[in-house]
Design a protein around this motif. Structure first.
Motif, mmCIF file in Angstrom:
data_model
loop_
_atom_site.group_PDB
_atom_site.id
_atom_site.type_symbol
_atom_site.label_atom_id
_atom_site.label_comp_id
_atom_site.label_asym_id
_atom_site.label_seq_id
_atom_site.Cartn_x
_atom_site.Cartn_y
_atom_site.Cartn_z
ATOM 1 N N ARG A 1 -11.274 -4.684 -8.950
ATOM 2 C CA ARG A 1 -9.832 -4.420 -8.936
ATOM 3 C C ARG A 1 -9.334 -4.091 -10.344
ATOM 4 O O ARG A 1 -8.575 -3.137 -10.530
ATOM 5 C CB ARG A 1 -9.064 -5.622 -8.392
ATOM 6 C CG ARG A 1 -9.149 -5.763 -6.887
ATOM 7 C CD ARG A 1 -8.362 -6.966 -6.428
ATOM 8 N NE ARG A 1 -8.336 -7.074 -4.977
ATOM 9 C CZ ARG A 1 -7.680 -8.028 -4.320
ATOM 10 N NH1 ARG A 1 -7.002 -8.949 -4.983
ATOM 11 N NH2 ARG A 1 -7.710 -8.057 -3.009
ATOM 12 N N TYR B 1 -7.237 -0.650 -10.969
ATOM 13 C CA TYR B 1 -5.784 -0.634 -11.056
ATOM 14 C C TYR B 1 -5.347 0.408 -12.079
ATOM 15 O O TYR B 1 -6.042 0.629 -13.081
ATOM 16 C CB TYR B 1 -5.233 -1.996 -11.503
ATOM 17 C CG TYR B 1 -5.198 -3.062 -10.433
ATOM 18 C CD1 TYR B 1 -4.715 -2.813 -9.160
ATOM 19 C CD2 TYR B 1 -5.626 -4.350 -10.725
ATOM 20 C CE1 TYR B 1 -4.667 -3.810 -8.201
ATOM 21 C CE2 TYR B 1 -5.587 -5.362 -9.769
ATOM 22 C CZ TYR B 1 -5.104 -5.070 -8.502
ATOM 23 O OH TYR B 1 -5.064 -6.055 -7.557
ATOM 24 N N LYS C 1 5.997 3.745 -5.032
ATOM 25 C CA LYS C 1 4.684 4.268 -5.423
ATOM 26 C C LYS C 1 3.836 3.217 -6.127
ATOM 27 O O LYS C 1 2.622 3.174 -5.961
ATOM 28 C CB LYS C 1 4.838 5.518 -6.283
ATOM 29 C CG LYS C 1 5.372 6.696 -5.483
ATOM 30 C CD LYS C 1 5.481 7.942 -6.330
ATOM 31 C CE LYS C 1 6.024 9.071 -5.460
ATOM 32 N NZ LYS C 1 6.123 10.322 -6.181
ATOM 33 N N GLN D 1 2.347 0.976 -3.506
ATOM 34 C CA GLN D 1 1.314 1.713 -2.776
ATOM 35 C C GLN D 1 0.016 1.788 -3.590
ATOM 36 O O GLN D 1 -1.069 1.625 -3.043
ATOM 37 C CB GLN D 1 1.804 3.120 -2.430
ATOM 38 C CG GLN D 1 2.897 3.135 -1.387
ATOM 39 C CD GLN D 1 3.504 4.522 -1.197
ATOM 40 O OE1 GLN D 1 3.265 5.437 -1.982
ATOM 41 N NE2 GLN D 1 4.305 4.663 -0.148
ATOM 42 N N ALA D 2 0.158 2.034 -4.895
ATOM 43 C CA ALA D 2 -1.025 2.122 -5.756
ATOM 44 C C ALA D 2 -1.762 0.789 -5.818
ATOM 45 O O ALA D 2 -2.998 0.741 -5.724
ATOM 46 C CB ALA D 2 -0.624 2.581 -7.161
ATOM 47 N N ASN E 1 -1.533 -1.740 -3.609
ATOM 48 C CA ASN E 1 -2.059 -2.058 -2.277
ATOM 49 C C ASN E 1 -3.328 -1.279 -1.955
ATOM 50 O O ASN E 1 -4.239 -1.809 -1.312
ATOM 51 C CB ASN E 1 -0.999 -1.809 -1.197
ATOM 52 C CG ASN E 1 0.038 -2.901 -1.145
ATOM 53 O OD1 ASN E 1 -0.180 -3.999 -1.630
ATOM 54 N ND2 ASN E 1 1.183 -2.595 -0.560
ATOM 55 N N ALA E 2 -3.409 -0.039 -2.418
ATOM 56 C CA ALA E 2 -4.610 0.768 -2.176
ATOM 57 C C ALA E 2 -5.837 0.114 -2.810
ATOM 58 O O ALA E 2 -6.909 0.042 -2.192
ATOM 59 C CB ALA E 2 -4.419 2.185 -2.712
ATOM 60 N N GLN F 1 -6.679 -3.163 -0.918
ATOM 61 C CA GLN F 1 -7.327 -2.898 0.371
ATOM 62 C C GLN F 1 -8.762 -2.415 0.183
ATOM 63 O O GLN F 1 -9.656 -2.821 0.934
ATOM 64 C CB GLN F 1 -6.518 -1.870 1.166
ATOM 65 C CG GLN F 1 -5.229 -2.448 1.715
ATOM 66 C CD GLN F 1 -4.381 -1.393 2.412
ATOM 67 O OE1 GLN F 1 -4.748 -0.239 2.512
ATOM 68 N NE2 GLN F 1 -3.205 -1.822 2.884
ATOM 69 N N LYS F 2 -8.991 -1.592 -0.818
ATOM 70 C CA LYS F 2 -10.353 -1.078 -1.081
ATOM 71 C C LYS F 2 -11.278 -2.219 -1.483
ATOM 72 O O LYS F 2 -12.450 -2.248 -1.095
ATOM 73 C CB LYS F 2 -10.313 -0.017 -2.172
ATOM 74 C CG LYS F 2 -11.660 0.622 -2.412
ATOM 75 C CD LYS F 2 -11.569 1.774 -3.392
ATOM 76 C CE LYS F 2 -12.929 2.417 -3.591
ATOM 77 N NZ LYS F 2 -12.872 3.516 -4.538
ATOM 78 N N SER G 1 -10.933 -5.783 -0.892
ATOM 79 C CA SER G 1 -10.253 -6.929 -0.282
ATOM 80 C C SER G 1 -11.111 -8.183 -0.379
ATOM 81 O O SER G 1 -12.325 -8.131 -0.410
ATOM 82 C CB SER G 1 -9.895 -6.626 1.171
ATOM 83 O OG SER G 1 -11.069 -6.407 1.920
#
Length: 108
Positions: free
Chosen positions: A70, A74, A94, A97-98, A100-101, A104-105, A107
């Motif tokens: 992560r 980031y 945005k 969203q960045a 969270n992406a 999620q990738k 997790s």
């Protein structure tokens, strides 16, 4: 060596200075890493005692790997601040969203 270090931290239930408190060694004889020096105020564990922490150690290492991935993925802090600024101005999300992406990738 990382695995035995985490087992020792769990056994001792604290952070360990592996230059002062506990010194590990590998003689490259196929027997693996062992405790060469023990300077803690608790009894030196056997490998069997340390192996009790195998599943906990695997979980610690899994979480640490996720945190590392992560951190690498980031956006920089400067880019995140810029995203937050423009999100506030434009009423967008945005930045969220960045983040969270990446979460999620990689997790937990």
């Amino acid at each position: 060596m990382k695995n035995i270090k985490n087992k020792i931290k769990l056994y001792a239930n604290r952070e360990i200075d592996f230059l002062k408190d506990v010194r590990l060694q590998d003689n490259s004889d196929g027997k693996g890493v062992f405790i060469a020096e023990w300077n803690l105020d608790i009894p030196k564990p056997t490998m069997a005692q340390l192996n009790v922490f195998e599943s906990q150690t695997n979980e610690v290492e899994r979480i640490n790997n996720i945190r590392s991935q992560r951190a690498k993925n980031y956006p920089s802090l400067a880019d995140q601040l810029d995203m937050q600024y423009w999100d506030k101005i434009n009423g967008t999300n945005k930045w969220q969203q960045a983040i969270n992406a990446v979460k999620q990738k990689y997790s937990k």
